[in-house]
Design a protein around this motif. Structure first.
Motif, mmCIF file in Angstrom:
data_model
loop_
_atom_site.group_PDB
_atom_site.id
_atom_site.type_symbol
_atom_site.label_atom_id
_atom_site.label_comp_id
_atom_site.label_asym_id
_atom_site.label_seq_id
_atom_site.Cartn_x
_atom_site.Cartn_y
_atom_site.Cartn_z
ATOM 1 N N VAL A 287 -38.317 89.611 97.643
ATOM 2 C CA VAL A 287 -37.938 90.055 98.539
ATOM 3 C C VAL A 287 -39.044 91.518 99.565
ATOM 4 O O VAL A 287 -39.067 91.530 100.877
ATOM 5 C CB VAL A 287 -36.836 90.075 98.469
ATOM 6 N N TRP A 288 -38.890 92.134 99.045
ATOM 7 C CA TRP A 288 -39.389 93.534 98.971
ATOM 8 C C TRP A 288 -41.409 93.260 99.284
ATOM 9 O O TRP A 288 -40.918 94.590 100.232
ATOM 10 C CB TRP A 288 -39.484 94.349 97.504
ATOM 11 N N VAL A 289 -41.974 92.303 98.999
ATOM 12 C CA VAL A 289 -42.873 92.781 99.538
ATOM 13 C C VAL A 289 -42.231 91.841 101.481
ATOM 14 O O VAL A 289 -43.502 91.933 102.357
ATOM 15 C CB VAL A 289 -43.970 91.349 99.006
ATOM 16 N N VAL A 290 -41.590 90.366 101.229
ATOM 17 C CA VAL A 290 -41.958 90.360 102.956
ATOM 18 C C VAL A 290 -41.237 91.612 103.875
ATOM 19 O O VAL A 290 -41.652 91.724 105.045
ATOM 20 C CB VAL A 290 -40.590 89.454 102.557
ATOM 21 N N ALA A 291 -40.224 92.614 103.193
ATOM 22 C CA ALA A 291 -39.802 93.197 103.893
ATOM 23 C C ALA A 291 -41.026 94.536 104.257
ATOM 24 O O ALA A 291 -40.645 94.640 105.825
ATOM 25 C CB ALA A 291 -38.669 94.315 102.844
ATOM 26 N N ALA A 292 -41.367 94.412 103.561
ATOM 27 C CA ALA A 292 -43.312 95.578 103.304
ATOM 28 C C ALA A 292 -44.079 94.742 104.684
ATOM 29 O O ALA A 292 -44.341 95.582 105.263
ATOM 30 C CB ALA A 292 -43.511 95.646 102.627
ATOM 31 N N LEU A 293 -44.209 93.591 104.257
ATOM 32 C CA LEU A 293 -44.887 92.362 105.555
ATOM 33 C C LEU A 293 -44.172 92.624 106.981
ATOM 34 O O LEU A 293 -44.613 93.344 107.733
ATOM 35 C CB LEU A 293 -45.198 91.163 105.076
ATOM 36 N N ALA A 294 -42.956 92.430 106.576
ATOM 37 C CA ALA A 294 -42.027 92.116 108.412
ATOM 38 C C ALA A 294 -41.974 94.058 108.992
ATOM 39 O O ALA A 294 -42.332 93.372 109.612
ATOM 40 C CB ALA A 294 -40.286 92.027 108.119
ATOM 41 N N GLY A 295 -42.135 94.749 108.124
ATOM 42 C CA GLY A 295 -42.132 96.251 108.819
ATOM 43 C C GLY A 295 -43.482 96.309 109.209
ATOM 44 O O GLY A 295 -43.248 97.557 110.682
ATOM 45 N N ILE A 296 -43.991 96.608 108.552
ATOM 46 C CA ILE A 296 -45.947 96.542 108.934
ATOM 47 C C ILE A 296 -46.004 95.760 110.238
ATOM 48 O O ILE A 296 -46.561 96.524 111.319
ATOM 49 C CB ILE A 296 -47.079 96.034 108.146
ATOM 50 N N ALA A 297 -45.279 94.630 110.455
ATOM 51 C CA ALA A 297 -45.800 93.083 111.743
ATOM 52 C C ALA A 297 -44.774 94.534 112.285
ATOM 53 O O ALA A 297 -45.346 94.745 113.941
ATOM 54 C CB ALA A 297 -44.931 92.346 110.903
ATOM 55 N N ILE A 298 -43.639 94.682 112.138
ATOM 56 C CA ILE A 298 -42.761 95.270 113.516
ATOM 57 C C ILE A 298 -43.885 96.674 113.954
ATOM 58 O O ILE A 298 -43.322 96.765 115.214
ATOM 59 C CB ILE A 298 -41.721 95.723 112.588
ATOM 60 N N GLY A 299 -43.965 97.280 113.242
ATOM 61 C CA GLY A 299 -44.923 98.451 113.425
ATOM 62 C C GLY A 299 -46.558 98.320 114.466
ATOM 63 O O GLY A 299 -46.559 99.132 115.557
ATOM 64 N N ILE A 300 -46.770 96.995 114.090
ATOM 65 C CA ILE A 300 -48.385 96.717 114.768
ATOM 66 C C ILE A 300 -47.402 96.045 116.191
ATOM 67 O O ILE A 300 -48.196 97.008 117.075
ATOM 68 C CB ILE A 300 -48.982 95.915 113.551
ATOM 69 N N PHE A 301 -46.647 94.657 116.523
ATOM 70 C CA PHE A 301 -46.232 94.628 117.345
ATOM 71 C C PHE A 301 -45.359 94.592 118.598
ATOM 72 O O PHE A 301 -45.553 94.302 119.883
ATOM 73 C CB PHE A 301 -45.952 93.260 117.172
#
Length: 96
Positions: A18-32
């Motif tokens: 869940v932590w890894v998915v949160a990090a990936l989601a945060g990075i995707a939000i920052g990019i897109f």
């Protein structure tokens, strides 16, 4: 009918997932996502990690320490997304 598990599966992997998915989601939000809409989308990302935490922990089929595992998953996701949003805020301050 099989007997009870003598050595139950480890549940730490579900929490860290869940932590890894949160990090990936945060990075995707920052990019897109545009900078003005990031706070709202980070809240949506946290809600998604909450649903994911419930799903993963329910899939283990163990009632022992269920609340603690879900709480650890969501609290870790909150910290991860908080650090990422602090990075967004610092990046917005820096002239460039």
């Amino acid at each position: 009918m099989p007997g009870p598990e003598l050595a139950p599966r480890r549940t730490v992997g579900g929490v860290i997932a869940v932590w890894v998915v949160a990090a990936l989601a945060g990075i995707a939000i920052g990019i897109f996502v545009p900078a003005d809409d990031r706070a709202a989308w980070l809240t949506v990302g946290l809600g998604g990690t909450l649903v994911l935490a419930f799903t993963i922990q329910l899939s283990y089929g163990r009632s022992q320490q269920f609340v603690e595992r879900v709480a650890a998953s969501v609290l870790g996701a909150l910290v991860v997304l908080g650090v990422i949003s602090a990075g967004f805020g610092l990046a917005a301050i820096v002239p460039g």
